[in-house]
Design an enzyme around this catalytic site. Structure first.
Site, PDB file in Angstrom:
ATOM      1  N   ASN A  91       0.870  -1.175   0.000  1.00 41.01           N
ATOM      2  CA  ASN A  91       0.000   0.000   0.000  1.00 41.01           C
ATOM      3  C   ASN A  91       0.909   1.227   0.000  1.00 41.01           C
ATOM      4  OD1 ASN A  91      -1.849   2.012   0.438  1.00 41.01           O
ATOM      5  ND2 ASN A  91      -2.420   1.361   2.511  1.00 41.01           N
ATOM      6  N   LYS A 126       0.156   4.200  -0.451  1.00 43.50           N
ATOM      7  CA  LYS A 126      -0.524   5.414   0.032  1.00 43.50           C
ATOM      8  C   LYS A 126      -0.236   6.569  -0.928  1.00 43.50           C
ATOM      9  CE  LYS A 126      -0.449   3.496   4.625  1.00 43.50           C
ATOM     10  NZ  LYS A 126      -0.505   3.677   6.046  1.00 43.50           N
ATOM     11  N   HIS A 162      -9.912   1.351   4.569  1.00 45.78           N
ATOM     12  CA  HIS A 162      -8.668   1.618   5.307  1.00 45.78           C
ATOM     13  C   HIS A 162      -8.942   2.661   6.397  1.00 45.78           C
ATOM     14  CE1 HIS A 162      -4.624   2.894   6.265  1.00 45.78           C
ATOM     15  NE2 HIS A 162      -4.207   1.764   5.725  1.00 45.78           N
ATOM     16  N   GLU A 167      -7.317   5.113   7.390  1.00 49.37           N
ATOM     17  CA  GLU A 167      -7.053   6.516   6.996  1.00 49.37           C
ATOM     18  C   GLU A 167      -8.234   7.091   6.216  1.00 49.37           C
ATOM     19  OE1 GLU A 167      -3.225   5.773   5.221  1.00 49.37           O
ATOM     20  OE2 GLU A 167      -2.416   5.405   7.221  1.00 49.37           O
ATOM     21  N   GLU A 203      -5.880  -4.571  10.567  1.00 49.66           N
ATOM     22  CA  GLU A 203      -4.883  -3.516  10.746  1.00 49.66           C
ATOM     23  C   GLU A 203      -5.200  -2.725  12.014  1.00 49.66           C
ATOM     24  OE1 GLU A 203      -2.792  -2.326   6.888  1.00 49.66           O
ATOM     25  OE2 GLU A 203      -4.578  -1.118   7.026  1.00 49.66           O
ATOM     26  N   GLY A 217       1.713   2.818  10.774  1.00 52.50           N
ATOM     27  CA  GLY A 217       2.644   3.936  10.638  1.00 52.50           C
ATOM     28  C   GLY A 217       3.311   4.354  11.939  1.00 52.50           C
ATOM     29  N   SER A 224       2.867  -1.534  10.556  1.00 50.83           N
ATOM     30  CA  SER A 224       4.300  -1.575  10.860  1.00 50.83           C
ATOM     31  C   SER A 224       4.938  -2.937  10.577  1.00 50.83           C
ATOM     32  CB  SER A 224       4.563  -1.136  12.307  1.00 50.83           C
ATOM     33  OG  SER A 224       4.156   0.212  12.472  1.00 50.83           O
TER      34      SER A 224
HETATM   35  P1  PGA Z   1       2.333   0.761   7.723  1.00 48.83           P
HETATM   36  O1  PGA Z   1       0.912   0.923   6.993  1.00 48.83           O
HETATM   37  O2  PGA Z   1       2.934  -0.540   7.219  1.00 48.83           O
HETATM   38  O3  PGA Z   1       3.126   1.955   7.288  1.00 48.83           O
HETATM   39  O4  PGA Z   1       2.080   0.719   9.179  1.00 48.83           O
HETATM   40  C1  PGA Z   1       0.079  -0.187   6.772  1.00 48.83           C
HETATM   41  C2  PGA Z   1      -1.216   0.253   6.160  1.00 48.83           C
HETATM   42  O5  PGA Z   1      -1.709   1.329   6.529  1.00 48.83           O
HETATM   43  O6  PGA Z   1      -1.774  -0.422   5.305  1.00 48.83           O
END
Ligand code: PGA
Length: 260
Positions: A11, A13, A99, A101, A171, A177, A217
């Site tokens: 992903n 982003k 997601h 976000e 998640e 993140g 992460s």
């Molecule tokens: P991250 O993001 O690996 O940077 O924690 C994962 C995600 O949001 O899909």
């Protein structure tokens, strides 16, 4: 060996301008040519990269391209939106939906996510449905209940046939993140609880074949332990997917896991 699909999803982003994205995709493709295994690899870049990456795919590689979002309607007066049908027309096969976000910054409700899921399935694309609790919910020990309610609200009105097309991504928001990854056992117990919940509605046979991947992460060093867990079928990788070598290492760990 279980029958579930194993996969590692990148992903990206909102990262990588056009040329940077092509360089990253190219390096990943070259790395996969050297070290190919059973896991499917899905790159979900920003919309602008999808078609070009699709054109770079090599048939012999288990590599696909996907998107990070779409609208729930086929077409129409929705300024700034992109539909699943459009994404399909440029080569996307998977779409990340729900997601955290998007739930937070774009006010996506369970109803909107549910409509998107149905639209994506009707286009014969594969939705990757994200769910997960935040830190406060985990502190209150309500995480199992919360994740079940997210799944119930957006997915449980699907027929068994439609549900069988879904990939679930657990998640935990506190891990996205932050550099704080869930302990493998914490992730495993949630994946198992999700699988049991699916079984309670759709039966064991269907629950057994739904891929449930972990995100938050995930990186080259922690992925090995995560993939050794019985109900963790892969990973949704954010920041570590922006570094080709690290991402390829995660794919390698998935391919070499005894839990294949
Ligand atoms: P991250 O993001 O690996 O940077 O924690 C994962 C995600 O949001 O899909």
């Amino acid at each position: 060996m279980n029958e579930r699909k194993k996969l590692v999803v990148a992903n990206w982003k909102m990262n990588k301008v056009y040329v940077e994205g092509l360089i990253l995709a190219n390096t990943i493709i070259a790395g996969l040519e050297k070290n190919q295994g059973a896991a499917e690899v899905v790159i979900c870049p920003p919309f602008i990269h999808i078609q070009t990456i699709y054109n770079m795919l090599k048939e012999h590689l288990k590599l696909h391209v996907g998107a990070q979002n779409c609208h729930y309607n086929y077409q129409g007066a929705y300024t700034g939106e992109v539909s699943a049908a459009m994404l399909k027309s440029v080569g996307a096969e998977y779409i990340i939906l729900g997601h955290s976000e998007r739930r937070t910054y774009n006010n996506e409700t369970p109803e909107i996510i549910s409509k998107k899921i149905k639209n994506v399935i009707s286009e014969s694309l594969t939705p990757i449905f994200c769910c997960g609790e935040d830190f406060q919910i985990r502190e209150k020990k309500e995480h199992f209940k919360f994740v079940k309610s997210q799944i119930e609200e957006s997915l449980f009105d699907l027929s068994a046939e439609s549900f069988s097309k879904i990939i679930i991504a657990y998640e935990p928001v506190w891990a996205i993140g932050t550099g704080i990854v869930a302990e493998p056992e914490q992730a495993q117990e949630m994946h198992l609880s999700i699988r049991d919940f699916i079984a309670s509605k759709y039966g064991n046979d269907l629950a057994d074949v739904i891929p449930i991947i972990y995100g938050g992460s995930c990186n080259a060093s922690n992925s090995k332990m995560l993939f050794n867990q019985k109900d963790i079928d892969g990973a949704l990788v954010g920041s570590a997917s922006l570094k080709a070598e690290e991402f390829l290492e995660i794919v390698k760990n998935r391919n070499n896991s005894p839990n294949n």
